[in-house]
Enzyme design. Structure first.
Site, short mmCIF file in Angstrom:
data_model
loop_
_atom_site.label_atom_id
_atom_site.label_comp_id
_atom_site.label_asym_id
_atom_site.label_seq_id
_atom_site.Cartn_x
_atom_site.Cartn_y
_atom_site.Cartn_z
N ARG A 352 0.86 -1.19 0.00
CA ARG A 352 0.00 0.00 0.00
C ARG A 352 0.89 1.22 0.00
O ARG A 352 1.70 1.41 0.90
CB ARG A 352 -0.87 -0.03 1.25
CG ARG A 352 -1.83 1.13 1.38
CD ARG A 352 -2.75 0.89 2.56
NE ARG A 352 -3.69 1.97 2.73
CZ ARG A 352 -3.44 3.07 3.44
NH1 ARG A 352 -2.27 3.24 4.01
NH2 ARG A 352 -4.37 3.99 3.54
N SER A 421 -12.63 -3.51 0.78
CA SER A 421 -12.90 -2.97 2.11
C SER A 421 -14.39 -2.71 2.27
O SER A 421 -14.98 -2.04 1.43
CB SER A 421 -12.17 -1.63 2.30
OG SER A 421 -10.80 -1.81 2.16
N LYS A 450 -5.41 5.94 8.47
CA LYS A 450 -6.49 6.38 7.57
C LYS A 450 -7.24 7.53 8.22
O LYS A 450 -7.88 7.37 9.26
CB LYS A 450 -7.45 5.20 7.32
CG LYS A 450 -7.55 4.89 5.85
CD LYS A 450 -8.49 3.80 5.56
CE LYS A 450 -8.64 3.75 4.04
NZ LYS A 450 -9.51 2.70 3.63
#
Ligand SMILES: Nc1ncnc2c1ncn2[C@@H]1O[C@H](COP(=O)(O)OP(=O)(O)O)[C@@H](O)[C@H]1O
Ligand SMILES: Cc1ncc(COP(=O)(O)O)c(N)n1
Ligand SMILES: [Mg+2]
Length: 530
Positions: A352, A421, A450
């Protein structure tokens, strides 16, 4: 002047027929018709050229291809060992079967082994209209074996070429059609293209793959008014068996889609060049000229790299999600962090990186993939379907604002892994419908990785897990202090936890992963005994 191409002779009846047919089909709600090429050619048992090349080229170009087999050859990368001509009336039957039922847009011819077969074809073309005729005047294979003898030449010249929208001879074929003239230079090719055009085809593409002493692969296109010199670099490879068949099929495919002739020719040349470049190192057969990979899928030498099994939900057990910022902060390359996580027991890795340039991201993906593959651990790419494809990673993980799973599935094909997700039952249901393999559910706890991501808590996790048709990995603020609680709940479908900071925002990734792994083992065994 001859008729000059099928399109002029029959275009009205073609469109009429198509309109009647498609409205009939639509009434019955059978769907829309697709571009369709009919290949009338010989079979190559080695599948590099002939019908087999035509099928692959059309498939690669997104066009349906039906086939009428004129001859069956026993052929490999060494040469043509035997030829068995299909009886002419049986060629006629095949033509009738296809043309009386299916809406063929373009007919492409390859090996036509006898005058009788050419006559049968011409007869069919007067009975059934098509939009265009592409003639590849196959005579001699590159190995030097005769596929259609000199007796065919006058029929080609006088009857077939005048019907063609385009004819695509190679150097030897052009020479034979023009009575044996010598073709050594590009200037000779121009001259020959003009002479061939005078025989009646609307367009000529004289292929220069075999032009001696040329560092480029130069083809000459002539439409009766203008010459175009189509050049590409000559790819150094033995795998050029079937380039001519492929080029002609690709031209036919592009015409079937509705492209103008010059565009179709340019696309076809680019396609052959791309496929040759991709396949230049593959090894099929022991002869001097090998086939290439029309679908750009055969990965030379990569089989030793392939993971053993398809996706197994237990792979979600300890799911390591990388973070480039954290690894930079601790001064270690991404690939080292990934290697340490795997050594510590991570069962899947997700790469990521929201900030990386594409080139850098791709390089990182490739180096991490090498590490993952050598340990039999899956590598997924966050968000970037293009990077997953380019690196041949095992799949992607997408969020609710990334590419929808169903689109990613179409792009990635059936065997890549897709994770989505999800926070809600509806999202989980949608992920399942879209063809995902697992869902990531969270954030369970609040997290710094996040921003503005509302947490769903253990209750939210439980709700989604209970309803999900897919295996679930919990994510969001999970670390050594709470992972046990999550797993001990024994939620249905919950297969593991995904962790970012608890592994990568630490000095010793190996030690942290080991610790978490041990803890998860204990928690999952105690949840089973509850
Ligand atoms: N080594 C190569 N590199 C790039 N393009 C090539 C190469 N060999 C052939 N081509 C191209 O492939 C197409 C088929 O050409 P050619 O090999 O001459 O036909 P054939 O297979 O009928 O002999 C042409 O567009 C030609 O320019
Ligand atoms: C059945 C059949 N059709 C066509 C060719 C020409 O292909 P190439 O010129 O690449 O040998 C072939 N070898 N076999
Ligand atoms: Mg050829």
């Amino acid at each position: 002047m001859a008729c000059g191409g099928v399109i002029l002779c029959n275009s009205f009846s073609f469109y009429q027929k198509r309109m009647v047919m498609s409205s009939r089909m639509q009434e019955k709600n059978y769907g829309a018709s697709v571009p369709h090429v009919l290949s009338v050619a010989g079979s190559d048992s080695g599948a590099g050229a002939g019908i087999q090349a035509d099928l692959k080229a059309c498939a690669a170009r997104g066009v349906y291809c039906s086939t009428v087999i004129t001859s069956v050859t026993a052929q490999n990368t060494v040469g043509v060992q035997a030829v068995h001509a299909v009886p002419e009336d049986f060629v006629a039957q095949q033509l009738k079967s296809v043309l009386s039922d299916m809406q063929v847009d373009v007919v492409k011819t390859g090996m036509l082994p006898s005058v009788g077969v050419v006559k049968v074809l011409l007869q069919s073309l007067t009975e059934f209209s098509v939009r265009a005729l592409v003639v590849d005047p196959v005579m001699v294979s590159t190995s030097g074996d005769v596929l259609a003898g000199p007796s065919i030449l006058s029929t080609f010249r006088e009857e077939l070429l005048p019907m063609a929208n385009i004819v695509t001879p190679n150097i030897k074929e052009a020479s034979a059609l023009l009575g044996g003239i010598c073709l050594k230079t590009v200037a000779d090719m121009r001259n020959a293209a003009e002479l061939l055009h005078a025989l009646g085809p609307r367009n000529v593409l004289l292929k220069g793959g075999d032009l001696p002493d040329s560092s480029d692969a130069v083809d000459i296109f002539f439409n009766g008014e203008h010459f175009y010199e189509l050049r590409s670099s000559r790819i150094k490879t033995r795998n050029s068996h079937g380039t001519g068949c492929t080029l002609a099929s690709c031209i036919a495919a592009e015409l079937a889609k509705g492209s103008p002739m010059l565009t179709a020719v340019r696309v076809a040349k680019r396609y052959v060049e791309t496929a040759l470049e991709y396949s230049k190192d593959i090894l099929i057969g022991n002869g001097i000229q090998g086939p290439f990979d029309h679908l750009l899928r055969l990965k030379s030498g990569s089989h030793s790299f392939h993971r053993k099994d398809a996706f197994n939900p237990s792979d979600l057990f300890l799911y390591a999600v990388t973070d480039s910022g954290m690894n930079k902060k601790w001064g270690r390359p991404m690939v080292d962090a990934v290697a340490a996580a795997i050594q510590g027991g991570a069962t899947v890795v997700q790469l990521r990186d929201k900030d990386a340039e594409t080139r850098e991201f791709l390089e990182t993906a490739k180096s991490c993939l090498a590490v993952c593959r050598s340990h039999g651990v899956l590598l997924l790419i966050n968000d970037r379907v293009d990077v997953a494809l380019a690196s041949d990673a095992d799949g992607v993980h997408v969020g609710q604002s990334d590419m929808p799973a169903t689109v990613a599935r179409t792009l990635l094909g059936p065997e890549k892994i897709i994770g989505v997700s999800c926070k809600t039952i509806e999202q989980a249901q949608q992920a399942w419908i879209g063809g995902a393999d697992y869902i990531g559910c969270g954030g369970v706890y609040s997290t710094n990785t996040k921003a503005n991501n509302p947490t769903i808590g253990l209750d939210g996790l439980k709700t989604v897990c209970s309803a999900s048709k897919l295996p679930v990995v919990a994510i969001g603020g999970i670390n050594a202090s709470n992972a046990g609680t999550v797993m001990e709940m024994g939620l249905p479908n919950l297969k593991g936890v995904a962790v970012v900071s608890a592994l990568f925002d630490r000095e010793n990734v190996l030690a942290e992963t080991k610790k978490l792994h041990a803890l998860l083992m204990e928690a999952s065994s105690s949840s089973k005994t509850q």
